[in-house]
Design a protein around this motif. Sequence first.
Motif, mmCIF file in Angstrom:
data_model
loop_
_atom_site.group_PDB
_atom_site.id
_atom_site.type_symbol
_atom_site.label_atom_id
_atom_site.label_comp_id
_atom_site.label_asym_id
_atom_site.label_seq_id
_atom_site.Cartn_x
_atom_site.Cartn_y
_atom_site.Cartn_z
ATOM 1 N N GLY A 1134 0.793 -1.227 0.000
ATOM 2 C CA GLY A 1134 0.000 0.000 0.000
ATOM 3 C C GLY A 1134 0.821 1.271 0.000
ATOM 4 O O GLY A 1134 0.450 2.254 0.653
ATOM 5 N N MET A 1135 1.957 1.254 -0.736
ATOM 6 C CA MET A 1135 2.740 2.505 -0.829
ATOM 7 C C MET A 1135 2.212 3.292 -2.039
ATOM 8 O O MET A 1135 2.746 3.225 -3.139
ATOM 9 C CB MET A 1135 4.233 2.165 -1.009
ATOM 10 C CG MET A 1135 5.127 3.383 -0.853
ATOM 11 S SD MET A 1135 6.848 3.013 -1.185
ATOM 12 C CE MET A 1135 6.868 2.944 -2.952
ATOM 13 N N ASP A 1136 1.106 4.024 -1.800
ATOM 14 C CA ASP A 1136 0.418 4.662 -2.924
ATOM 15 C C ASP A 1136 0.961 6.052 -3.221
ATOM 16 O O ASP A 1136 1.127 6.439 -4.358
ATOM 17 C CB ASP A 1136 -1.085 4.766 -2.615
ATOM 18 C CG ASP A 1136 -1.651 3.399 -2.257
ATOM 19 O OD1 ASP A 1136 -1.141 2.412 -2.824
ATOM 20 O OD2 ASP A 1136 -2.551 3.311 -1.401
ATOM 21 N N THR A 1137 1.260 6.797 -2.169
ATOM 22 C CA THR A 1137 1.562 8.224 -2.376
ATOM 23 C C THR A 1137 3.052 8.486 -2.320
ATOM 24 O O THR A 1137 3.829 7.724 -1.736
ATOM 25 C CB THR A 1137 0.892 9.049 -1.276
ATOM 26 O OG1 THR A 1137 1.411 8.606 -0.012
ATOM 27 C CG2 THR A 1137 -0.617 8.844 -1.266
ATOM 28 N N THR A 1138 3.409 9.620 -2.932
ATOM 29 C CA THR A 1138 4.819 10.043 -2.900
ATOM 30 C C THR A 1138 5.208 10.368 -1.464
ATOM 31 O O THR A 1138 6.349 10.135 -1.049
ATOM 32 C CB THR A 1138 5.006 11.315 -3.776
ATOM 33 O OG1 THR A 1138 4.146 11.189 -4.906
ATOM 34 C CG2 THR A 1138 6.440 11.461 -4.206
ATOM 35 N N GLU A 1139 4.247 10.918 -0.675
ATOM 36 C CA GLU A 1139 4.573 11.273 0.727
ATOM 37 C C GLU A 1139 5.016 10.020 1.499
ATOM 38 O O GLU A 1139 5.970 10.042 2.257
ATOM 39 C CB GLU A 1139 3.346 11.898 1.431
ATOM 40 C CG GLU A 1139 3.011 13.303 1.029
ATOM 41 C CD GLU A 1139 2.241 13.354 -0.296
ATOM 42 O OE1 GLU A 1139 1.458 12.413 -0.562
ATOM 43 O OE2 GLU A 1139 2.458 14.303 -1.072
ATOM 44 N N GLN A 1140 4.260 8.947 1.252
ATOM 45 C CA GLN A 1140 4.614 7.702 1.938
ATOM 46 C C GLN A 1140 6.035 7.290 1.581
ATOM 47 O O GLN A 1140 6.826 6.908 2.438
ATOM 48 C CB GLN A 1140 3.641 6.588 1.517
ATOM 49 C CG GLN A 1140 2.470 6.408 2.490
ATOM 50 C CD GLN A 1140 1.563 5.278 2.023
ATOM 51 O OE1 GLN A 1140 1.190 5.258 0.850
ATOM 52 N NE2 GLN A 1140 1.186 4.399 2.930
ATOM 53 N N ALA A 1141 6.343 7.372 0.287
ATOM 54 C CA ALA A 1141 7.680 6.967 -0.179
ATOM 55 C C ALA A 1141 8.738 7.867 0.445
ATOM 56 O O ALA A 1141 9.781 7.400 0.920
ATOM 57 C CB ALA A 1141 7.750 7.046 -1.692
ATOM 58 N N MET A 1142 8.469 9.191 0.476
ATOM 59 C CA MET A 1142 9.441 10.153 1.047
ATOM 60 C C MET A 1142 9.665 9.844 2.528
ATOM 61 O O MET A 1142 10.789 9.844 3.033
ATOM 62 C CB MET A 1142 8.908 11.597 0.879
ATOM 63 C CG MET A 1142 8.822 12.069 -0.560
ATOM 64 S SD MET A 1142 10.432 12.158 -1.334
ATOM 65 C CE MET A 1142 11.092 13.594 -0.519
#
Length: 1493
Positions: A1134-1142
């Motif tokens: 569930g790593m959907d957003t760029t924020e999550q990745a950052m």
Amino acid sequence: MAAGTGIGMGVRALPASPNWYSSRCSDASSDGRLFGFAARHRICLLDVSAAAPTFYGELIGHTDRISGFAFCHCPGQSSLCASGSDDGSVRLWDALALEPVREYSPHQNPISALHWSPLVKDLIVSGDEKGVIVCYWHNRSDSQQFFPEPRTVFCLTCSPHHENLVAIGYKDGMVVIIDISRKREVLHRLRGHDDEIHCLAWCPVPGEERLPAWQDELQGVMTLKLPPTKRRGGAVDPSVKERIWLTVHWPAGRSTEIVSSGFGGELLHWNLTQPGKRKWTLLGSSEGQNHSRIVFNLSSVKQQDKELLFSISMDRDVKCWDLSTLDCSWTMPSLGGFVYSLAFSPVDTGCLAIGVGDSMIRVWNTLSMNNIYDVKTFWQSIKSKVTALSWHPTKEGSLAFGTDDGKVGIFDTFSNSAKNKPPQISSTYHKKTVYALAWGPPTPPLTSGEESEQPSVTLYSCAGEGIVFQHNPWNLNGEANDINKVIQDTNSIKHKLPARTEICWKPDGRLLALGNEDGSIEIFQAPNLKLLCTIQQHHKLINAIRWHHEHGNQPELSYLIASGSVNATIYVHNLKSVVESTSESPLTITEPFRTLAGHTAKITSLSWSPHHEGRLVSACYDGTAQVWDVMKEEPLCNYRGHQGRLLSVQWSPVESDCVYTGADDFSVHKWHISKQEHTRPPQGKKSIELEKKRSMQPKVKAKKKKKPTGQSSGKQDASDVMNGDESTKEILLEENGVLDHEVEKEDQETELPDKVSMPVSKDTSSSAYDYSSFSLPKPFVTQKATPVKKDPPKEKPILDASLKKRKPRSLLPFSTFMDHRSKDELHQDCLRLATCLKTKDNNEDVSSDLKDCIHLGLFTDRDSLHKMIDVEGKHHLENGHPELFQQLMLWKGDMKGVLQAAAERGELTDQLVAMSPMAGYQAWVWTVEAFAKQLCFQEQYVKAASHLLSIHKVCEAIELLKVNNFYREAIVIAKARLRPEDPILRDLYTSWAALLEKDGHYSMAAKCYLGASSPYDAVKVLSKKGDVTSLKTAAELALISGEEELSATLSLRCAQDLLLSRNWVGAQEVLQQHKTLFGQRLVFCLNELLCKCLSEGSPCERKSPVPPRYHSWELNRQASFFDMVIEVWQNMLGMDTTEQAMCAQEQLRRIEHPPCTSNTHPKQVLFHISHDLALAALSCQSGTWDEAVKSILGAVTRSFDAGNFTLMQEICSIILPEGCGDLRHKLDSTNSQSMDACRSLEGFVAYRLLYELWWNPPKDSLGLQKAVLDPVLCPSEQTALEKNCLSGDSSPGQTDQTAAETDENLCNITEVQKCETQNYSRTNLVNLVDTQSKLKGCKVLLSEEMAALQNTQRDIAEVQETLAEMIRQHQQERNNLQENTNGNTQESNLEQSSETESDKACSDSNRMNGKEEIKQSITLPELTKQLLKAKQKLAEFPDNLKVFPFPDVLECCLVLLHLGSQCPPELQEQALDLLTKHSSADTHKKGLRRFLT
């Protein structure tokens, strides 16, 4: 090790009795000289070579009962013998020399059987109570253990025909034959018997391997039923069963004849060939030849023309039989207890009476010509140790005896029927041990009647309670008189008389000497016992008094009186002047006539020589007897033949040179004064040795008395209540050797009950028994603890002591006793009472009249009654009956006093505490507190706490339990009684938790912390164990408690542990509870995918013990590795957003892993690589390629640093299958750092390609290449590592194959390589073009500046290594020097220095190759200079070269050269040029030599 002792020339002895209930504790030597038997913890040896036996000596050394004894029957070793004991040890002896040979302790349990192999001269086989069999070869000190059956071994016998066969008999009737040379040792199990196997005998003739086992019947090839001979115990209560013991002997050379014992001591000779039922003949033709009790052992020996058989029996006789005539050749009596008393008959000259602790009297006719051991035994009605003897002065055969239980009686030893005739017993018993007996003229009241009605002499007895009774021998049923009354009346004495300990009448009957407990001796004149004088010389208890005889040339010597006491000095006083004195008042004597000093322990007995004047012999606890010349005060001779403390002595009335002594070594010795080597008692060392000798007597086993049989004592004939158990006080008196008169008074030393060694039979030679005392119900047998204190009974004491014990103890014994006195005194009481009551009516004071008659308080006023109660109470306390005292005080109403006294003495009971409220509230509270203290001393803390609660002392109760670690109980009380917020409760929880934590009970400790509202501590303690389940639980607990950060840390630890066991599913489950661990979830996911790819790439041949738990994710195999990973992250995690990745990238960047080395675990390396690759994947997703390239380089170099080249290859091929071209295009060319990183990455990719081309040549030449190169270039460690890494297996196989090592390996096969390259070039030119084009991509590796930089770094490393080696050597030399100066001895220094030298040499040769040896001469300043120079050179290189790692350039050059014709010529040239220019290391030069020549 203790040695044996010989007894010296001319000594005749009655030895200690053989031990009972042992299958082989006696044996004869094969030369027919000696017969030995075990007696308690010693071995007694008899010389049986002559017609009559003589005492040869003793073997001393064991500390516990000996249960096995055997001679060696091999030729030339007839004097060697072995013994096994309950102490678990086996000892070997030289019997002739009486010397120990060897000792070993093969068993952990008491040894129950032992045999010396008749065929193997140094083999001894022993078995113990737990069933362990030990074979011991003493010449080579080798032993072997067998455990054929887990049962008690009763007997064992080695075969006389096969040296490896041993027959073993067990307690439950099993017989086993084992072969000691085999692993599976049991050959046969013979099941015929169902009770104890007592004896096993092999047939002595080879070929007839029958083995009878003797028990209730004899079994083997045939079964022999024993004849119904008269069996003991027919007329006895059937519940009291005598234990049966049967033994069997197969005489040498007679295969058809067996000798066995019967049920009642008779011996049977069996002829196995005889037809019909009766195959047996009785041994002993005439009456009285046979044993009277069961026989334990038989052994035979050939002597010249005849064969002799020896037997030992419960009747304590050792008998020798002639097997040709079946007659008894001789009988040797023996003694089963301490020899307390010796007495020569004044009428029947040479007749010696012996009082023994085995409840029997022996009468030894020492002048018998045809039998030197002519001994009669008397046992009827004695039933206790015989402690005193005295012959009637004129009546033949009249022998008075006194016993340990206070009995006095008279035996008629003269008449023919005497042996079966019971003695007359006095109806007046003493309350304690009888110390002394003496015949003397009658004193009042016996002198009052007509002369003809009175005996000319009466019997006086003195006993442990301090009273002397006068018994009328004509009327023993009548009451005996206490002579103290006569003494008090005659001498008008009002005070209490001292306790009497010794009595002796002057031979002419005019004077009586009484020895007292306080050390005084009082002389009285007959018949009214007027006190003439008191001798105040000894200050300790008097043990012995003897008057000088009357028949000398100097009549004045008859007034000499010798006395011995506890204080070791003998005093002789001359009373002639006292007797002739006309003084009315008694005199006091304080000066001795003669002093005989020399003994070092208490004197126990004295005897004047009847043949000399002024010659005295003394017996002493120092273990010796001493002859003195009294007039000269000189010691003449000292006898040291006994092995214990001497208790009695008598000078022979017939031989002036002979003395008889008895001791606590169970023996009587007759010895010659003229043949003794010592003249005075041992001083110093010798007496210490004697002390040691005594201390070697068996120790008390306090835990439990061992029964000699497996049956309960209730079933045994009480007359053998354990051999030597000698009931009641023998344990108290005899086995510890305390005889003398201070037994009860002074040093009651600890007893040594000898287990099964000192028999107590009541009979030795007759078949009739006095069983009257055994017809009681069963329980009595077990009650044999303490002697009963009896009041003088009025009727004959027929009942057993045990019944009297059941009589309740009187609360008012003193008053009761006073009301049972003589008629006259009772009449006096009536008159006195009447007078008192009369004065009371006149209001006068009563108490003064009743001073002497306290018991009359019962009939007068309250004050007098109180006085009576006080006296009775004091009496109870003195006699150790506080409970009776308390009861009396309660009756009196003095409850407070009772409580106080009981508290002071620590004797409070529940009953007293329950009664204490009678004395008021305060008294009750005080009593409960005192009782709680008492309970604490007795370690009954919980009970103490309960009592404290009863007086509302809750906190004190809790504290008491806490201090003594009863936390659970303390918490229950605290929870139930205190407020929930009370700090005591929290303190209890935390203290208990700390204790539990210390002991490793973590989950319990966690519960305590939770109870104390400290969840953080609970989490900490749970996680301490560190296993997966504990960590998981701790993490969940922390989450529940709101400790987010702690929970996350523990979850990560748990996940890492799961990763080690290859459980990725479990790891993800643990991590998904925490948002803060999302970054770690990505790493774990990538790790799982990477491991999947690695294992698919090279499937592992070796299966891992733990199968991996992968997720069942669908993977896009067409995409690149990073794309595949990102897809899984997005779809599954569930790593959907760029924020999550950052956010995840930030989390991961904060974590720094240490650099990997060759010691890092492969799984850890892989995890760290996954961390780097996860960062690279996140950078790729966000398009920051400069970061991505650094992360990928980090992953590649990490595997390279870990020495795992294969892993590096795999990672490069998975991450960059097409090389770095694509990556370089995506980078910002202006960012020099990312370009440098890319160059470094290209270098590693090229490095991997270079080796791949070299290791995997074109297929045509593959066969030859593989054959030659594989062994060298694919080291097994690396292969193993590769497997480990790919399978994720937990056992690491690591290599540290540095460039230099690789090169060295390579150069070893240079020639082969060249040859192959030529061969290859001829074979295939098409492939060559392809390879050369690939190799051009490796040009990036041939960097001139990198080569120079690496060379400089190498120089620095080399100088640093040399420096470190110098420092190490210097340190070692300094340590050696220090060791040499501090060493204790020169020898140890030499050893140490030689060790360190050799260590150094060894380590040097390991550490240093030739180059280092040359460099040893370089000095420190030169090295420092070199280092400085190299560092300056390093500083000149541009920084961007030093930031990122790069493969070893010179190594790559060597590989290119080795590739030969596959390599383009320009590359070869460049490589050669670089090598020539920069190679300084030996390995490079060596590898290069081939190309330069």
